[in-house]
Each structure stands twice: as C-alpha cells, then as structure tokens.
Write an enzyme that holds these catalytic residues in place. Structure first.
Site, mmCIF file in Angstrom:
data_model
loop_
_atom_site.group_PDB
_atom_site.id
_atom_site.type_symbol
_atom_site.label_atom_id
_atom_site.label_comp_id
_atom_site.label_asym_id
_atom_site.label_seq_id
_atom_site.Cartn_x
_atom_site.Cartn_y
_atom_site.Cartn_z
ATOM 1 N N HIS A 69 2.192 2.379 0.560
ATOM 2 C CA HIS A 69 3.164 2.243 -0.535
ATOM 3 C C HIS A 69 2.491 2.216 -1.898
ATOM 4 O O HIS A 69 1.259 2.097 -2.010
ATOM 5 C CB HIS A 69 4.023 0.985 -0.343
ATOM 6 C CG HIS A 69 3.262 -0.306 -0.310
ATOM 7 N ND1 HIS A 69 2.514 -0.780 -1.355
ATOM 8 C CD2 HIS A 69 3.162 -1.254 0.672
ATOM 9 C CE1 HIS A 69 1.981 -1.948 -1.049
ATOM 10 N NE2 HIS A 69 2.353 -2.254 0.194
ATOM 11 N N CYS A 72 -0.886 -3.884 4.277
ATOM 12 C CA CYS A 72 -0.487 -2.500 4.003
ATOM 13 C C CYS A 72 -1.625 -1.733 3.341
ATOM 14 O O CYS A 72 -2.690 -2.278 3.044
ATOM 15 C CB CYS A 72 0.748 -2.477 3.108
ATOM 16 S SG CYS A 72 2.212 -3.206 3.882
#
Length: 267
Positions: free
Chosen positions: A220, A242
């Site tokens: 992301h 992430c």
C-alpha cells in the site's frame, strides 16, 4: 260562693295529667344519628383493546441499542460487558533522519539506505501487466516482473520487527509464496493490494504454536493525509507487517498489478 274553692276543685281534677317536668323545663328528644350511607365498591371496568389497523401499525419499531458505561458497571458484572473490538494503532508520524558529524544519523528503529539504491533507477521502467512480484525484505526491495522482464523496482518499508510473521500483532512481514487476492481503492492508505496471507504453511505453523495468524497484509501507499512525507517514509520500517511505498509509486503499481499476480516474499 267564692271562686277559691272552685279553683281548688279544678286544680285537683287536672293534677294527675301534669308531670313535674311539664311545670317548668322543656325536655327535647335526643335526635338519632344520621345513617352512614353505604357506598358500593368501585370496580375498574375491563376494556378489551381494539386492534390497531392504521398504517402506522405495520411500521417496524426502531431498534435502540443501549450504551453501556463500563465505568458504571459493578466490578462483579464487568465480565458481562463485551470487550471492545481491538483497533490497529495508527502508524507513527514520519520523521526524516537528522544530519550528524560524519553523515546521516538514523534514530532507533530506522534503516539505512540499501546499497543497491545508489545509481539504480527506481520506479516503473516499462508500462505493462505484471504477473509476479518479488519482495526482498533484507534489501528493502520490491521488483515487478512480466515473465522475465523487469517492469519496475521500488524501495519499500516493511514491518517494524525483523523475522518471519508467525502470529497476529507481531509486527513482522510474512515470508512465503502468496498472490494478490483483492484491490482496495478506498483503503485508509493510498490504494492497497491485499496479499493472500496466511497460506497453508502459515496456518500449519500457527496451529502448532497455538496462536492466531492475523491477516490484512497489503502492499500500500502512505496513510491518507500523509502523502507529502514522500520518500522520507523509507527512513525506517514503520508498518505492522505490510509493504509500503509512496503514493506516486502505489499508483504506478496499481496500474500494472491485477488480482491474481503471484507475490513471493523473501527474507
């Protein structure tokens, strides 16, 4: 004949008719008390309710959820109050490294610029459709491939802690073979590609350890509203597991990576 003897005769004739009370005091009869009226007990009439046939009767009643003030619940009853849903903490504010004698000094937890970045063109090199992604955690490098052709190379920030992800909340980026299983354009980060963690190996290891695997591992951009941090976000690993890039970079990646793209994450 005188009247005196006649008067005596008359008095003696009426004497039996007069009582001593008649001669001086008037005796009045005592009145009887008024009778107390008898009141019949009051009976509440029973009224059978009529069926409500109005249009409003068919409308559903609103559902009201009571707000429980945990502070007002006695200690012995607090176990009955549902625990709040845990909320993932927001990433810490971005901080650029400070210039010190001898070069850049990184605050605790920050990572130095990988050596491969020097002289390397990062970002999307060719327009195309990627079919695989390789993330090298130790090098903080992510490469997009179309077959054997390199479409783009990116420097990334990863989880705050080193090592292979084993359980929920360990702040580590997983390692293994996955794929992009969803695209989220309305993420709280600027665009997000969801990775299929946990895989079968992750689930087996978690069962052995008796822990929960966690999830929501993504590639992301930066948190919404913090996109101006740009490349400064790379100065330290700040995610909860992430793989993060800049907002401009995730827009490039978004245009090249469809759902189903293979993702291999290496140590």
């Amino acid at each position: 004949m005188t009247f005196l003897p006649l008067a005596r005769v008359l008095l003696s004739a009426f004497a039996p008719l007069l009582s001593p009370s008649d001669s001086g005091t008037i005796v009045r009869p005592t009145p009887s008390p008024a009778p107390t009226p008898v009141v019949a007990p009051f009976t509440v009439p029973v009224i059978s309710p009529k069926a409500d046939t109005s249009a409003a009767a068919s409308l559903p009643l609103p559902t009201v959820t009571p707000v429980v003030d945990a502070a007002a619940v006695p200690a012995v009853e607090t176990a009955l109050v549902a625990a709040p849903t845990p909320v993932s903490p927001a990433p810490a504010a971005f901080a650029a490294p400070t210039l010190a004698a001898g070069g850049w000094a990184f605050a605790p937890g920050m990572v130095a610029m990988p050596s491969w970045v020097s002289g390397t063109r990062t970002g999307l090199r060719h327009a195309g459709r990627a079919d695989s992604i390789v993330v090298e955690k130790g090098e903080h490098r992510m490469t997009l491939y179309a077959g054997t052709e390199v479409l783009g190379v990116y420097q990334v920030a990863i989880g705050k802690r080193d090592g292979k992800k084993e359980r929920i909340g360990d702040l580590k980026t997983p390692e293994g073979l996955y794929h992009v299983d969803a695209r989220n354009p309305t993420s709280r980060f600027h665009l997000a590609l969801h990775i299929s963690y946990p895989n079968a190996d992750d689930l087996a290891r978690a069962r052995t350890l008796g822990v929960a695997t966690g999830g929501d591992v993504m590639i992301h951009g930066l948190p919404n509203g913090q996109g101006t941090a740009g490349v400064a976000h790379r100065n330290y690993d700040w995610t909860n597991g992430c793989v993060a890039v800049t907002d401009q970079e995730i827009e490039e990646i978004w245009s090249a990576v469809p759902v189903g793209t293979v993702v291999r994450i290496k140590p």
